[in-house]
Design a protein around this motif. Structure first.
Motif, PDB file in Angstrom:
ATOM      1  N   SER A 140       0.809  -1.211   0.000  1.00 33.92           N
ATOM      2  CA  SER A 140       0.000   0.000   0.000  1.00 33.92           C
ATOM      3  C   SER A 140       0.846   1.265   0.000  1.00 33.92           C
ATOM      4  CB  SER A 140      -0.947   0.001   1.216  1.00 33.92           C
ATOM      5  OG  SER A 140      -0.219   0.117   2.422  1.00 33.92           O
ATOM      6  N   HIS A 141       2.138   1.138   0.352  1.00 36.30           N
ATOM      7  CA  HIS A 141       3.027   2.301   0.388  1.00 36.30           C
ATOM      8  C   HIS A 141       4.125   2.230  -0.664  1.00 36.30           C
ATOM      9  CE1 HIS A 141       1.310   3.943   4.069  1.00 36.30           C
ATOM     10  NE2 HIS A 141       1.309   2.724   4.563  1.00 36.30           N
ATOM     11  N   ARG A 142       4.067   1.241  -1.545  1.00 38.13           N
ATOM     12  CA  ARG A 142       5.175   1.009  -2.471  1.00 38.13           C
ATOM     13  C   ARG A 142       5.466   2.236  -3.333  1.00 38.13           C
ATOM     14  NH1 ARG A 142       7.983  -3.115  -4.898  1.00 38.13           N
ATOM     15  NH2 ARG A 142       6.892  -4.649  -3.612  1.00 38.13           N
ATOM     16  N   ARG A 143       4.451   2.843  -3.916  1.00 43.93           N
ATOM     17  CA  ARG A 143       4.701   3.940  -4.858  1.00 43.93           C
ATOM     18  C   ARG A 143       5.389   5.121  -4.191  1.00 43.93           C
ATOM     19  NH1 ARG A 143       0.969   4.771  -9.995  1.00 43.93           N
ATOM     20  NH2 ARG A 143       0.679   2.594 -10.592  1.00 43.93           N
ATOM     21  N   GLU A 144       4.904   5.524  -3.031  1.00 49.93           N
ATOM     22  CA  GLU A 144       5.513   6.703  -2.425  1.00 49.93           C
ATOM     23  C   GLU A 144       6.897   6.390  -1.857  1.00 49.93           C
ATOM     24  OE1 GLU A 144       3.492   8.385   0.944  1.00 49.93           O
ATOM     25  OE2 GLU A 144       2.347   6.544   1.270  1.00 49.93           O
ATOM     26  N   ILE A 145       7.131   5.171  -1.403  1.00 42.58           N
ATOM     27  CA  ILE A 145       8.476   4.815  -0.945  1.00 42.58           C
ATOM     28  C   ILE A 145       9.436   4.776  -2.130  1.00 42.58           C
ATOM     29  CG2 ILE A 145       9.877   2.986   0.099  1.00 42.58           C
ATOM     30  CD1 ILE A 145       8.198   4.597   2.084  1.00 42.58           C
ATOM     31  N   ARG A 146       8.976   4.248  -3.259  1.00 44.74           N
ATOM     32  CA  ARG A 146       9.832   4.241  -4.451  1.00 44.74           C
ATOM     33  C   ARG A 146      10.129   5.668  -4.901  1.00 44.74           C
ATOM     34  NH1 ARG A 146       7.633   0.714  -9.120  1.00 44.74           N
ATOM     35  NH2 ARG A 146       5.901   2.175  -8.886  1.00 44.74           N
ATOM     36  N   ALA A 147       9.125   6.551  -4.878  1.00 49.34           N
ATOM     37  CA  ALA A 147       9.361   7.945  -5.258  1.00 49.34           C
ATOM     38  C   ALA A 147      10.368   8.597  -4.313  1.00 49.34           C
ATOM     39  CB  ALA A 147       8.050   8.720  -5.256  1.00 49.34           C
ATOM     40  N   HIS A 148      10.289   8.261  -3.030  1.00 51.65           N
ATOM     41  CA  HIS A 148      11.248   8.810  -2.067  1.00 51.65           C
ATOM     42  C   HIS A 148      12.667   8.337  -2.387  1.00 51.65           C
ATOM     43  CE1 HIS A 148      12.940  10.295   1.615  1.00 51.65           C
ATOM     44  NE2 HIS A 148      13.188   9.087   2.088  1.00 51.65           N
ATOM     45  N   LEU A 187       8.106   3.409   7.537  1.00 56.25           N
ATOM     46  CA  LEU A 187       8.753   2.983   6.299  1.00 56.25           C
ATOM     47  C   LEU A 187       9.627   4.088   5.717  1.00 56.25           C
ATOM     48  CD1 LEU A 187       5.824   0.993   4.645  1.00 56.25           C
ATOM     49  CD2 LEU A 187       7.958   0.046   5.564  1.00 56.25           C
ATOM     50  N   TYR A 188       9.194   5.344   5.854  1.00 53.11           N
ATOM     51  CA  TYR A 188      10.030   6.442   5.364  1.00 53.11           C
ATOM     52  C   TYR A 188      11.354   6.497   6.127  1.00 53.11           C
ATOM     53  CZ  TYR A 188       7.207   8.941   1.935  1.00 53.11           C
ATOM     54  OH  TYR A 188       6.539   9.313   0.796  1.00 53.11           O
ATOM     55  N   ARG A 189      11.291   6.241   7.424  1.00 53.10           N
ATOM     56  CA  ARG A 189      12.528   6.271   8.199  1.00 53.10           C
ATOM     57  C   ARG A 189      13.478   5.166   7.733  1.00 53.10           C
ATOM     58  NH1 ARG A 189      13.234   6.018  14.827  1.00 53.10           N
ATOM     59  NH2 ARG A 189      15.503   6.169  14.827  1.00 53.10           N
ATOM     60  N   ILE A 190      12.939   3.978   7.533  1.00 50.94           N
ATOM     61  CA  ILE A 190      13.778   2.867   7.084  1.00 50.94           C
ATOM     62  C   ILE A 190      14.322   3.135   5.686  1.00 50.94           C
ATOM     63  CG2 ILE A 190      13.786   0.401   6.530  1.00 50.94           C
ATOM     64  CD1 ILE A 190      11.629   0.050   8.685  1.00 50.94           C
ATOM     65  N   ALA A 191      13.471   3.640   4.782  1.00 51.06           N
ATOM     66  CA  ALA A 191      13.899   3.938   3.414  1.00 51.06           C
ATOM     67  C   ALA A 191      14.983   5.008   3.397  1.00 51.06           C
ATOM     68  CB  ALA A 191      12.703   4.385   2.575  1.00 51.06           C
ATOM     69  N   THR A 192      14.832   6.030   4.228  1.00 53.18           N
ATOM     70  CA  THR A 192      15.835   7.095   4.278  1.00 53.18           C
ATOM     71  C   THR A 192      17.181   6.539   4.707  1.00 53.18           C
ATOM     72  OG1 THR A 192      14.151   8.759   4.772  1.00 53.18           O
ATOM     73  CG2 THR A 192      16.431   9.302   5.327  1.00 53.18           C
ATOM     74  N   ASN A 193      17.198   5.694   5.726  1.00 48.03           N
ATOM     75  CA  ASN A 193      18.458   5.103   6.174  1.00 48.03           C
ATOM     76  C   ASN A 193      19.048   4.176   5.120  1.00 48.03           C
ATOM     77  OD1 ASN A 193      19.271   5.747   9.142  1.00 48.03           O
ATOM     78  ND2 ASN A 193      17.043   5.603   9.177  1.00 48.03           N
ATOM     79  N   ALA A 194      18.203   3.449   4.403  1.00 45.80           N
ATOM     80  CA  ALA A 194      18.704   2.601   3.314  1.00 45.80           C
ATOM     81  C   ALA A 194      19.363   3.457   2.238  1.00 45.80           C
ATOM     82  CB  ALA A 194      17.565   1.773   2.724  1.00 45.80           C
TER      83      ALA A 194
END
Length: 446
Positions: A140-148, A187-194
């Protein structure tokens, strides 16, 4: 005979009034967006999505063709989402079997404590995630995490890899998620660190294009060379004008790559995503004062790398005049009409071809480069062109295909992403290699 009622609300469709092309199946942009959200959400959880796939398959009709096309398109989107959920569930299950002792890194992957509601995810009740529930949540969050990840890296391919890395880290850290923060913030926090870890590994820095022997590049300053820069299809961006156009425009993506990684992260989270200073500090595991300090340095540095006519990162949707210019651009190439091509270019037009070393500044230098390739009598004549329109980063684009002399097949050659000046002329062409054509729904051969 076409469909005469809206596929969402059942109301009458607007009169076509002589318009050509595929019939509309929605009465308004609102109904189209509602249908899009329903396709993305699957109407609820996993069971509802499975039931929806069954209903969509059962409601397919063979005639009229427009109804069949619409039905198959919506069914394909639902099946693709179901496949992604199943794949993530399988991968996380496999990871649980092969690495049963893995725990999260509290500093890099644990949940935050920001109190933010998330209507897209059922309220967390403390029950541990199983593989399928986790897959539904992340999808459900894939698109915005990919855009980030795309904003952070400037690369479509790297963003795809980092989404998978984010979800794997989230799965490892699932026991630390207590629901105090929204799943989106977590998820944004994890994606940012990745992304920050990725930047440390690659240590990428924009360079400046160098002159090539024997080539007239023009009299302008050499532009920045960002070899990893790639376009992103509009269809894969979040369903929001603010995110799909204004904050992912190609010129902004290129400017972001000049910022140090943590400044870039602070600016993306704070200014482009709209997180509060406290949420941004939580995501970066730092203080609000540090975030504000990073922003004070990042904002003016970003403006230095934006076009002179732009005072910020606000973009506007393509105009009718720009769409007409795109059509003339494609027609001029297909007709090998050098004069028509020249009329479309701004005096200070720039062309770059990441990751290749070719670049030109100014209309005369660019036309000198193009002339031999559009002249059938020239020994370096490239061939005959055909184009298909596309959309990348909220901008107009064209997928170019070349039929080489002596052949009868048009093969994918280049994806041109265009930026226009205030007069409707082409101010910048960024040309990309064709391996991403399938991501844009473009075939590799015509």
């Amino acid at each position: 005979m076409g469909v005469d009622t809206c596929a969402t609300c059942g109301g009458p469709l607007p009169a076509r009034a002589g318009r050509r092309g595929r019939s509309s199946v929605y009465c308004s942009a609102a109904c189209r967006q509602k249908a899009y959200r329903e396709r993305q959400d699957g109407g609820g959880g996993l069971e509802e999505l499975i039931e929806s796939v069954g209903r969509q398959a059962g409601s397919l009709v063979s005639r009229p063709a427009s109804a069949l096309y619409t039905g198959v398109t919506e069914l394909s989107a639902s099946v693709a989402r179901l496949r992604r959920i199943a794949r993530v569930a399988r991968e996380t299950a496999d990871h649980s079997v092969t690495e049963p002792g893995v725990t999260q890194n509290p500093g890099a992957e644990s949940a935050g404590t920001v109190s933010v509601t998330d209507s897209a995810v059922t309220e967390y009740d403390g029950t541990p995630f199983d593989e399928t529930a986790f897959a539904v949540l992340t999808e459900s969050h894939r698109r915005e995490i990919r855009a980030h990840c795309y904003r952070m890296t400037g690369s479509y391919d790297d963003a795809e890899d980092l989404v998978q890395e984010t979800f794997l880290r989230a799965w490892r850290a699932r026991d630390g998620y207590q629901g105090r923060a929204s799943a989106r913030t977590w998820l944004y926090r994890i994606a940012t660190n990745a992304c920050l870890d990725f930047q440390r590994r690659t240590a990428r820095r924009p360079q400046t294009y160098e002159p090539l022997p024997g080539m007239d590049h023009g009299t302008g300053e050499p532009p920045a060379r960002i070899t990893w820069l790639q376009p992103c299809p509009d269809d894969e961006l979040p369903d929001s004008a603010a995110e799909s156009r204004e904050t992912v425009e190609l010129v902004l993506l290129a400017a972001l790559q000049h910022l140090p990684a943590r400044q870039r992260a602070a600016l993306v989270l704070r200014d482009l995503l709209g997180l509060t200073a406290a949420e941004t500090a939580q995501a970066l595991d730092t203080s609000v004062a540090s975030v504000n300090s990073a922003l004070q340095r990042a904002r003016p540095a970003l403006r230095e790398h934006l076009p002179a006519s732009r005072t910020d990162w606000t973009a506007t949707p393509p105009t009718d005049a720009e769409r007409a210019a795109l059509q003339r651009y494609m027609t001029a190439a297909e007709r090998l009409d050098f004069d028509a091509m020249a009329e479309l270019l701004a005096e200070d037009v720039t062309l770059t071809m990441p990751p290749n070393p070719f670049w030109f500044t100014g209309r005369e230098a660019l036309l000198a480069f193009l002339r031999p390739s559009l002249d059938p009598a020239s020994p370096v004549f490239l061939g005959h062109w055909r184009h298909l329109p596309a959309r990348a980063n909220g901008q107009l684009a064209a997928g170019g295909y070349v039929r080489r002399p002596g052949t009868n097949v048009y093969r994918a050659q280049v994806l041109d992403v265009l930026r226009f000046d205030g007069a409707g002329r082409i101010a910048e062409i960024t040309s990309f290699e064709p391996h991403l054509f399938p991501a844009f729904g473009l075939p590799l051969r015509l």
